[in-house]
Design a protein around this motif. Sequence first.
Motif, PDB file in Angstrom:
ATOM      1  N   THR A  58       0.837  -1.207   0.000  1.00  0.00           N
ATOM      2  CA  THR A  58       0.000   0.000   0.000  1.00  0.00           C
ATOM      3  C   THR A  58       0.864   1.245   0.000  1.00  0.00           C
ATOM      4  OG1 THR A  58      -1.749  -1.135   1.239  1.00  0.00           O
ATOM      5  CG2 THR A  58      -1.802   1.266   1.228  1.00  0.00           C
ATOM      6  N   GLN A  59       1.895   1.246   0.841  1.00  0.00           N
ATOM      7  CA  GLN A  59       2.786   2.394   0.906  1.00  0.00           C
ATOM      8  C   GLN A  59       3.539   2.601  -0.400  1.00  0.00           C
ATOM      9  OE1 GLN A  59       3.146   4.686   3.605  1.00  0.00           O
ATOM     10  NE2 GLN A  59       1.204   3.672   4.064  1.00  0.00           N
ATOM     11  N   MET A  60       3.919   1.497  -1.056  1.00  0.00           N
ATOM     12  CA  MET A  60       4.589   1.632  -2.351  1.00  0.00           C
ATOM     13  C   MET A  60       3.631   2.180  -3.406  1.00  0.00           C
ATOM     14  SD  MET A  60       7.369   1.508  -4.029  1.00  0.00           S
ATOM     15  CE  MET A  60       8.661   0.454  -3.398  1.00  0.00           C
ATOM     16  N   PHE A  61       2.366   1.785  -3.345  1.00  0.00           N
ATOM     17  CA  PHE A  61       1.375   2.351  -4.260  1.00  0.00           C
ATOM     18  C   PHE A  61       1.229   3.860  -4.036  1.00  0.00           C
ATOM     19  CE2 PHE A  61      -0.633  -1.934  -5.080  1.00  0.00           C
ATOM     20  CZ  PHE A  61      -0.502  -1.868  -6.459  1.00  0.00           C
ATOM     21  N   LEU A  62       1.192   4.274  -2.760  1.00  0.00           N
ATOM     22  CA  LEU A  62       1.080   5.704  -2.457  1.00  0.00           C
ATOM     23  C   LEU A  62       2.303   6.465  -2.958  1.00  0.00           C
ATOM     24  CD1 LEU A  62      -0.366   5.529   1.180  1.00  0.00           C
ATOM     25  CD2 LEU A  62      -1.585   6.219  -0.902  1.00  0.00           C
ATOM     26  N   MET A  63       3.492   5.868  -2.814  1.00  0.00           N
ATOM     27  CA  MET A  63       4.704   6.499  -3.344  1.00  0.00           C
ATOM     28  C   MET A  63       4.645   6.561  -4.865  1.00  0.00           C
ATOM     29  SD  MET A  63       6.561   7.475  -0.853  1.00  0.00           S
ATOM     30  CE  MET A  63       7.829   8.021  -1.965  1.00  0.00           C
ATOM     31  N   SER A  64       4.125   5.507  -5.471  1.00  0.00           N
ATOM     32  CA  SER A  64       4.055   5.461  -6.933  1.00  0.00           C
ATOM     33  C   SER A  64       3.081   6.499  -7.477  1.00  0.00           C
ATOM     34  CB  SER A  64       3.644   4.050  -7.385  1.00  0.00           C
ATOM     35  OG  SER A  64       4.597   3.092  -6.984  1.00  0.00           O
ATOM     36  N   ILE A  65       1.975   6.710  -6.756  1.00  0.00           N
ATOM     37  CA  ILE A  65       1.015   7.732  -7.184  1.00  0.00           C
ATOM     38  C   ILE A  65       1.659   9.121  -7.145  1.00  0.00           C
ATOM     39  CG2 ILE A  65      -1.133   8.914  -6.560  1.00  0.00           C
ATOM     40  CD1 ILE A  65      -2.172   6.162  -5.584  1.00  0.00           C
ATOM     41  N   GLN A  66       2.435   9.380  -6.104  1.00  0.00           N
ATOM     42  CA  GLN A  66       3.133  10.663  -6.037  1.00  0.00           C
ATOM     43  C   GLN A  66       4.164  10.795  -7.154  1.00  0.00           C
ATOM     44  OE1 GLN A  66       4.376  11.893  -1.914  1.00  0.00           O
ATOM     45  NE2 GLN A  66       3.435   9.935  -1.402  1.00  0.00           N
ATOM     46  N   ALA A  67       4.864   9.689  -7.443  1.00  0.00           N
ATOM     47  CA  ALA A  67       5.815   9.710  -8.550  1.00  0.00           C
ATOM     48  C   ALA A  67       5.100   9.970  -9.869  1.00  0.00           C
ATOM     49  CB  ALA A  67       6.578   8.378  -8.614  1.00  0.00           C
ATOM     50  N   PHE A  68       3.894   9.422  -9.993  1.00  0.00           N
ATOM     51  CA  PHE A  68       3.053   9.646 -11.175  1.00  0.00           C
ATOM     52  C   PHE A  68       2.699  11.127 -11.315  1.00  0.00           C
ATOM     53  CE2 PHE A  68      -1.303  10.370 -12.584  1.00  0.00           C
ATOM     54  CZ  PHE A  68      -1.355   9.727 -13.806  1.00  0.00           C
ATOM     55  N   CYS A  69       2.332  11.753 -10.197  1.00  0.00           N
ATOM     56  CA  CYS A  69       1.868  13.143 -10.242  1.00  0.00           C
ATOM     57  C   CYS A  69       3.008  14.143 -10.371  1.00  0.00           C
ATOM     58  CB  CYS A  69       1.065  13.469  -8.979  1.00  0.00           C
ATOM     59  SG  CYS A  69      -0.463  12.535  -8.800  1.00  0.00           S
ATOM     60  N   GLY A  70       4.170  13.826  -9.792  1.00  0.00           N
ATOM     61  CA  GLY A  70       5.270  14.777  -9.767  1.00  0.00           C
ATOM     62  C   GLY A  70       6.332  14.532 -10.805  1.00  0.00           C
ATOM     63  N   PRO A  71       7.318  13.679 -10.523  1.00  0.00           N
ATOM     64  CA  PRO A  71       8.408  13.437 -11.476  1.00  0.00           C
ATOM     65  C   PRO A  71       7.929  12.975 -12.846  1.00  0.00           C
ATOM     66  CG  PRO A  71       8.936  12.505  -9.344  1.00  0.00           C
ATOM     67  CD  PRO A  71       7.514  12.952  -9.254  1.00  0.00           C
ATOM     68  N   ALA A  72       6.860  12.171 -12.892  1.00  0.00           N
ATOM     69  CA  ALA A  72       6.373  11.694 -14.185  1.00  0.00           C
ATOM     70  C   ALA A  72       5.852  12.837 -15.050  1.00  0.00           C
ATOM     71  CB  ALA A  72       5.278  10.650 -13.986  1.00  0.00           C
ATOM     72  N   MET A  73       5.183  13.807 -14.436  1.00  0.00           N
ATOM     73  CA  MET A  73       4.698  14.954 -15.207  1.00  0.00           C
ATOM     74  C   MET A  73       5.867  15.811 -15.697  1.00  0.00           C
ATOM     75  SD  MET A  73       1.457  14.707 -15.535  1.00  0.00           S
ATOM     76  CE  MET A  73       1.705  12.916 -15.570  1.00  0.00           C
ATOM     77  N   ALA A  74       6.917  15.904 -14.867  1.00  0.00           N
ATOM     78  CA  ALA A  74       8.122  16.607 -15.312  1.00  0.00           C
ATOM     79  C   ALA A  74       8.754  15.874 -16.489  1.00  0.00           C
ATOM     80  CB  ALA A  74       9.117  16.728 -14.154  1.00  0.00           C
ATOM     81  N   ASP A  75       8.765  14.536 -16.423  1.00  0.00           N
ATOM     82  CA  ASP A  75       9.299  13.744 -17.536  1.00  0.00           C
ATOM     83  C   ASP A  75       8.445  13.908 -18.790  1.00  0.00           C
ATOM     84  OD1 ASP A  75      11.302  12.837 -15.903  1.00  0.00           O
ATOM     85  OD2 ASP A  75      10.368  10.897 -15.492  1.00  0.00           O
ATOM     86  N   ALA A  76       7.127  14.011 -18.592  1.00  0.00           N
ATOM     87  CA  ALA A  76       6.235  14.184 -19.738  1.00  0.00           C
ATOM     88  C   ALA A  76       6.490  15.521 -20.432  1.00  0.00           C
ATOM     89  CB  ALA A  76       4.779  14.094 -19.290  1.00  0.00           C
ATOM     90  N   ILE A  77       6.745  16.560 -19.632  1.00  0.00           N
ATOM     91  CA  ILE A  77       7.079  17.862 -20.220  1.00  0.00           C
ATOM     92  C   ILE A  77       8.407  17.778 -20.964  1.00  0.00           C
ATOM     93  CG2 ILE A  77       7.699  20.257 -19.674  1.00  0.00           C
ATOM     94  CD1 ILE A  77       5.672  20.148 -17.383  1.00  0.00           C
ATOM     95  N   ALA A  78       9.391  17.127 -20.343  1.00  0.00           N
ATOM     96  CA  ALA A  78      10.679  16.941 -21.012  1.00  0.00           C
ATOM     97  C   ALA A  78      10.523  16.087 -22.259  1.00  0.00           C
ATOM     98  CB  ALA A  78      11.674  16.279 -20.057  1.00  0.00           C
ATOM     99  N   GLY A  79       9.551  15.138 -22.210  1.00  0.00           N
ATOM    100  CA  GLY A  79       9.322  14.267 -23.353  1.00  0.00           C
ATOM    101  C   GLY A  79       8.767  14.978 -24.563  1.00  0.00           C
ATOM    102  N   LEU A  80       8.333  16.232 -24.388  1.00  0.00           N
ATOM    103  CA  LEU A  80       7.888  17.022 -25.545  1.00  0.00           C
ATOM    104  C   LEU A  80       9.060  17.535 -26.362  1.00  0.00           C
ATOM    105  CD1 LEU A  80       5.065  19.126 -23.882  1.00  0.00           C
ATOM    106  CD2 LEU A  80       4.773  17.384 -25.624  1.00  0.00           C
ATOM    107  N   GLY A  81      10.268  17.412 -25.824  1.00  0.00           N
ATOM    108  CA  GLY A  81      11.436  17.960 -26.500  1.00  0.00           C
ATOM    109  C   GLY A  81      11.549  19.438 -26.194  1.00  0.00           C
ATOM    110  N   GLY A  82      12.582  19.820 -25.416  1.00  0.00           N
ATOM    111  CA  GLY A  82      12.731  21.221 -25.052  1.00  0.00           C
ATOM    112  C   GLY A  82      11.578  21.747 -24.234  1.00  0.00           C
ATOM    113  N   GLY A  83      10.927  20.859 -23.473  1.00  0.00           N
ATOM    114  CA  GLY A  83       9.799  21.285 -22.651  1.00  0.00           C
ATOM    115  C   GLY A  83       8.580  21.680 -23.450  1.00  0.00           C
ATOM    116  N   GLY A  84       8.565  21.355 -24.757  1.00  0.00           N
ATOM    117  CA  GLY A  84       7.434  21.720 -25.607  1.00  0.00           C
ATOM    118  C   GLY A  84       7.468  23.155 -26.079  1.00  0.00           C
ATOM    119  N   LEU A  85       8.531  23.886 -25.756  1.00  0.00           N
ATOM    120  CA  LEU A  85       8.631  25.273 -26.184  1.00  0.00           C
ATOM    121  C   LEU A  85       9.129  25.353 -27.622  1.00  0.00           C
ATOM    122  CD1 LEU A  85      10.226  26.810 -22.950  1.00  0.00           C
ATOM    123  CD2 LEU A  85       7.807  26.615 -23.556  1.00  0.00           C
ATOM    124  N   ALA A  86       8.970  26.535 -28.225  1.00  0.00           N
ATOM    125  CA  ALA A  86       9.359  26.704 -29.622  1.00  0.00           C
ATOM    126  C   ALA A  86      10.848  26.452 -29.811  1.00  0.00           C
ATOM    127  CB  ALA A  86       8.986  28.109 -30.105  1.00  0.00           C
TER     128      ALA A  86
END
Length: 507
Positions: A58-86
């Motif tokens: 359960t605790q690992m799931f809670l940690m994983s949800i936070q990783a999903f909301c935080g670092p994963a969203m940062a990775d998704a922005i980086a995954g746009l290439g250059g943060g998705g900026l022009a």
Amino acid sequence: MAEFDAGPPNTRAAGNDDALRIKNDTNRAHTNDDGLVDMVAYQNEVPLWKRIHQHSLTQMFLMSIQAFCGPAMADAIAGLGGGGLATPQTSNIATSINYACLAITCLFGGPIVNRLGTKWALVLGAMSFPIRGASYYCNSKFGVQWFLIFGAFFTGTGSGCWYVAESGTIMSIAPSGARGKYLALWIVARNLGQLIGGAINLSKNHTAGVTGGVTPDTYIAFLIIESLAFPFAWLITPLHNVVRSDGTRVRVSEKIATKAEFKLIKTTMTSKLILLSALWAAWSFFYSGTWSTYLGTYFSTRARALSSLISPFFCIVGCFGLGFILDMKGVSQRRRAQYGLFTVIILNTGVYIWTIIMQTKFNKHSPGKIDWVDKLYPSAFLPYFFVQTTGPLSQSYMYWLLSSFATDAQANVRNGAAFRCLEAVGQAISYGMNTQIKTSPLIGFCVTFGLMAAALGPMIVLVNTTPNEIPADALDAEEHAREIDQSRKEGEKAEKEEDINYAVSRA
């Protein structure tokens, strides 16, 4: 849960599914004569909701949800290439500052987190996550570049606290025989976040022929998801309350003075464990800056959006595959460490060679902006696709290896902080280096490849010294044996005193 947590035999120092090994005096209510906690009594006296909440999975799931909301969203922005900026340069500058602040925070993170406790460090860190999405939105919508750069100081500092607490938690709560699968779950959650983020990206940036950055609304969705990490951080229970599925608790030592904690920074940073893994730490995330620049330089906006959607798929398979290698039954911990190391190295080597070949071709004949309908798209995109798996594998493996040397939860926090500090230094250098790359990321690819080669020698030395039993488990077993022996001696002494008293009374 039991099936997921099942580990290989002979990986626990003591204890079984019916008895809970105990360290903390606060939990002595269920302790029997052998120094173990009767799990039947624990289940009868502790409410079901609390047992579920304290369960390691359960605790690992809670940690994983936070990783999903935080670092994963940062990775998704980086995954746009250059943060998705022009242009990727502004994003690379902000990201470099972010990781520089993160590295400094992680350097002193061990004492801070051990003093605050992992829960409160996670809460503090989760508060900083939405700043990233907000800063990218303001830059994309209003051209406010100062917020993007200034906000990097806050996200780097807050994320540093969160990352240190995260690394200590994920390395401590997993049962010794299921650490590979637990860490795979955590890595997959991070990449599932990128997958969801990629779906958002693609839904808003799928029109052919669009140039420049992604739409501002994309960052609104990221901002909302990043904000969700905060309430889940409050649900984390202190490490000494976690009950692992194999019937053990996390070994937590008594708190020491803050001054003593800070003195341990030098001890940790100069330890054999950290010195031998330092280059690996710097390399493990070094790829992100160069491959993000590669994506932003050579792919169209919608192709970059598609990449952030499909890149995580293979990572899910790869990380659980590595998890099963690291948890193999009937194989010593040292041998599993060796298998894991060479699996990671071989896969990364193949991806790097492929990428360098593609980049050499691009240097000779510029492909322009590659779209997903172009014939060149599969061969150009697949190296990026695979590095999104081989990169996370190196991190998952290293956290598993660090936890193999841990003596208690505080040691995991200190080692995780040191490793994350060096990891962030590598990321800061990578993104800083790519701010100077205007034409070709080939230099970045070669530096990444060379750094991996340099890290291999020390890692082989470290892996070959991996203990076949986690020190924390061995220490618990020794303590329990001493307690049992002491209890036996006290019993014998009491019996002798009774015999003497009886003899005196008869006389």
